[in-house]
Design an enzyme around this catalytic site. Structure first.
Site, PDB file in Angstrom:
ATOM      1  N   LEU A   1      -7.476 -19.866   1.523  1.00 19.65           N
ATOM      2  CA  LEU A   1      -6.032 -19.669   1.438  1.00 19.65           C
ATOM      3  C   LEU A   1      -5.398 -20.819   0.665  1.00 19.65           C
ATOM      4  CD1 LEU A   1      -3.323 -18.436   2.254  1.00 19.65           C
ATOM      5  CD2 LEU A   1      -3.499 -19.629   4.433  1.00 19.65           C
ATOM      6  N   ASP A   2      -5.742 -22.018   1.059  1.00 14.93           N
ATOM      7  CA  ASP A   2      -5.233 -23.216   0.406  1.00 14.93           C
ATOM      8  C   ASP A   2      -6.462 -24.065   0.046  1.00 14.93           C
ATOM      9  OD1 ASP A   2      -4.153 -25.633  -0.312  1.00 14.93           O
ATOM     10  OD2 ASP A   2      -3.362 -26.130   1.673  1.00 14.93           O
ATOM     11  N   PRO A   3      -6.810 -24.144  -1.249  1.00 14.90           N
ATOM     12  CA  PRO A   3      -5.977 -23.909  -2.421  1.00 14.90           C
ATOM     13  C   PRO A   3      -6.222 -22.598  -3.161  1.00 14.90           C
ATOM     14  CG  PRO A   3      -7.843 -25.235  -3.025  1.00 14.90           C
ATOM     15  CD  PRO A   3      -8.018 -24.896  -1.578  1.00 14.90           C
TER      16      PRO A   3
ATOM     17  N   ASN B   1       2.788 -30.671   3.471  1.00 14.28           N
ATOM     18  CA  ASN B   1       1.337 -30.630   3.303  1.00 14.28           C
ATOM     19  C   ASN B   1       0.894 -31.608   2.217  1.00 14.28           C
ATOM     20  OD1 ASN B   1      -1.341 -29.996   3.144  1.00 14.28           O
ATOM     21  ND2 ASN B   1      -1.059 -27.875   2.511  1.00 14.28           N
TER      22      ASN B   1
ATOM     23  N   ARG C   1       5.225 -28.275  -0.755  1.00 13.96           N
ATOM     24  CA  ARG C   1       4.181 -27.412  -0.193  1.00 13.96           C
ATOM     25  C   ARG C   1       4.088 -27.722   1.296  1.00 13.96           C
ATOM     26  NH1 ARG C   1      -0.724 -28.128  -1.380  1.00 13.96           N
ATOM     27  NH2 ARG C   1      -1.475 -25.999  -1.668  1.00 13.96           N
TER      28      ARG C   1
END
Length: 635
Positions: free
Chosen positions: A498-500, A596, A616
């Site tokens: 999902l992240d990144p 984040n 973010r």
């Protein structure tokens, strides 16, 4: 009536069509019988208190043309792959004894017919007129029931077929067979289903009426901006153009407008797919592969989309005929479709390919059985994520999952999740020789170890020229191995979830879209978080640990920096949890957001150096940060 007793219904097929018909039949006083019991049931005299039903399988309907020995069992796979080797037995064994056929089998020209016009004429000429009704739910005109000569309507569902003269009439006189073949039968909804749909749709109607939509075909992907999610997902076309989720329909239209796309003199194959093809999006991607292949033509031979049963989606099936001038193009298409089937796990799909060889103007089918390459995957670590990974990668019988851990019982437990799992005890930092041997024998290494151990593993992979996948962000140490990786010809793939992963891709899609339309980015905010559904957020943190709890705690103490309205804001890791703010975009979910890490580095990565806001954030349910802050202070 006594002269119709005993009344016997025959159901063909085992799919949803037959199941639904059988479900209604079983509301009557009934008794299910076998094929072998039919002659005895037919001899019964006097009034019957039940109707009789028989559900027929493929082995009840056909037999091999070449007489096999009595000990030879029916092979359904052989029947499906070589139907030309079989003939129907329905006319001899079943049709003379039954009164009603409820037909729900799939049929195409490769398969023997269930009952032909000539066979029906022979029955009537012998004065055997027991069979007086056919309900062909599959509605194949002149198909498995050859004398289904037309489809019927809901308003007038039956017509009569005279087996002696071959004539049909809309009037039911009782002298022939009553035929039902309503081709839109699936659209007939029960009253309660229609009411439920209406109740769900009514609140959305106002938005539907006022929605402007988009008249620009290039921006159809933004059709959801003016519609509620439920309507946007269901929007098939806008301003005369198909929306992205339904672009595959264009291929059906091409088939309609140019019949016979596939050149039968070119090399061609049949690809059979079964699974959740439409809800998962698999069919869209399969069609994209074929559409973009060089000089590739394809057409649908079969497409059965199944309904949900008790809320659970049933698998659909599609049969595609694909041709190309070059056999290598077909091989590439076949390989790419198989890769999609393997990768899109939500589809739960299976695939079978038939190579159609041309011999003297006739096509002859043979099944391709390709031996899959043996693969070895080395998984380092047996923590929370490892079991899911082993189960997912270990679904293939041709893939061996080697799980290495310091603790034998942990390695064994994770390895058991794979069809072919091998546990290994290994101290990664203390036994480099054993690590090197395991890496050398692997096709790919997946490191689920703590991030500081990845450089050690990466160097072994470089030495042994083995690709590496990790679940951690790219560290400076790993970045420093770029040149060595290139020289060794390997890839090191790091965190791309999902992240990144999706986070960055969706951000760039939006940013590039704005720039393509001549716009500038003056502010960028991106938030995401792995959250349980509200009804499952049933603990004080309202959070589920799908990864290491220690990792969650560490992430909650990272320093953060971002830009807000041209001001740079720095947050010390010790105060990160205390900096949580309420997130108001979806007030009904009661969320909060935490900054984040370093958001400023994305000014260059995203090409938004002029943005006044770059933020973010991580989403959590309200109260998470305050309670976790208390835990942290408690030590």
């Amino acid at each position: 009536p006594e002269d119709l007793e005993p009344l016997i219904f025959a159901f063909t097929g085992r799919g949803n069509v037959s199941k639904g018909a059988l479900e209604i039949f079983q509301l009557l006083p009934h008794k299910m019988i076998t094929k072998d019991e039919i002659p005895e049931i037919r001899k019964l005299k006097g009034p019957q208190k039940v109707v009789y039903g028989i559900q027929l399988n493929a082995e009840d309907l056909v037999r091999r043309k070449s007489k096999p020995s009595p000990e030879t069992k029916f092979d359904k796979e052989h029947y499906l792959t070589s139907p030309q080797c079989y003939e129907s037995t329905f006319f001899e064994d079943v049709a003379p004894h039954i009164n009603v056929i409820v037909n729900g089998i799939y049929w195409d020209e490769r398969f023997p017919r269930l009952l032909t016009k000539e066979q029906m004429r022979q029955l009537y000429e012998k004065d055997n007129r027991r069979l007086f009704t056919v309900a062909d739910i599959s509605c194949d005109i002149e198909g498995s029931i050859e004398f289904l000569e037309k489809s019927t309507t809901v308003e007038q569902p039956y017509y009569e077929y005279d087996p002696i003269t071959g004539e049909i009439s809309d009037d039911i006189s009782g002298h022939g067979v009553a035929m039902m073949g309503v081709d839109i039968l699936p659209t007939e909804l029960p009253r309660e289903s229609s009411k439920h749909f209406g109740d769900a749709l009514t609140p959305l109607m106002e938005r539907l009426i006022v929605a402007k939509g988009s008249s620009n075909a290039a921006s159809l992907q933004e059709v959801g901006n003016d519609l509620p999610t439920e309507l946007a997902n269901a929007c098939i076309a806008n301003q005369g153009y198909l929306t992205p989720a339904f672009e595959y329909i264009s291929e059906f239209l091409k088939q309609r407008d140019s019949a016979g796309n596939v050149n039968m003199n070119d090399p061609h194959i049949l690809i059979s797919l079964q699974g959740h093809l439409f809800d998962s999006g698999l069919i869209n991607q399969v069609l994209d592969v074929m559409e973009h292949a060089d000089d590739c033509q394809f057409e649908f031979q079969q497409c059965n989309v199944k309904r949900k049963v008790e809320g659970t989606p049933e698998k659909s099936d599609v049969l595609l005929r694909v041709s190309a001038k070059d056999k290598e193009v077909l091989d590439r298409v076949n390989e790419r479709v198989q890769s999609l089937v393997d990768l899109i796990v939500a589809a739960e799909a299976s695939m079978q390919t038939f190579d159609l060889v041309i011999e003297k103007g006739r096509k002859k089918g043979k099944a391709i059985v390709k031996k899959q390459k043996e693969e070895n995957v080395l998984v380092l670590g047996a923590g929370r994520v490892a079991a899911s990974l082993a189960e997912y990668l270990g679904r293939s019988k041709s893939r061996n999952i080697v799980v290495a851990s310091q603790l034998e019982h942990e390695a064994q437990s994770v390895a058991n999740e794979a069809l072919r799992g091998t546990p290994v005890t290994l101290d990664v930092g203390g036994d480099l020789a054993k690590l090197s041997r395991l890496v050398k024998d692997a096709d790919v290494v997946v490191s689920l170890l703590p991030a500081p151990m990845h450089p050690l593993v990466a160097n072994e992979c470089i030495t042994n020229r083995t690709d590496l996948v990790t679940a951690s962000y790219v560290s400076p140490e790993l970045s420093g191995l770029q040149g060595s990786c290139e020289q060794a010809g390997i890839s090191i793939l790091n965190e791309v979830g999902l992240d990144p992963g999706m986070d960055h891709m969706s951000a760039m899609r939006i940013i590039d879209g704005v720039k393509d339309r001549g716009g500038d980015i003056i502010g960028f905010s991106s938030v995401c978080g792995g959250l349980p559904a509200p009804e499952a957020a049933n603990n004080p943190l309202m959070y589920k640990f799908s990864w290491s709890p220690m990792g969650v705690l560490r992430a909650s103490q990272n320093d953060a920096i971002y830009k807000m309205n041209s001001d740079v804001v720095s947050v010390d890791g010790a105060n990160l949890l205390a900096s949580a703010q309420s997130f108001e975009a979806w007030p009904q979910l009661h969320l909060e957001v935490l900054p984040n890490r370093n958001s400023l580095i994305y000014a260059d990565k995203y090409g938004i150096q002029g943005a006044e806001t770059i933020f973010r954030g991580t989403l959590r349910y309200n109260g998470f940060s305050k309670l976790l802050h208390v835990f942290k202070n408690m030590g």
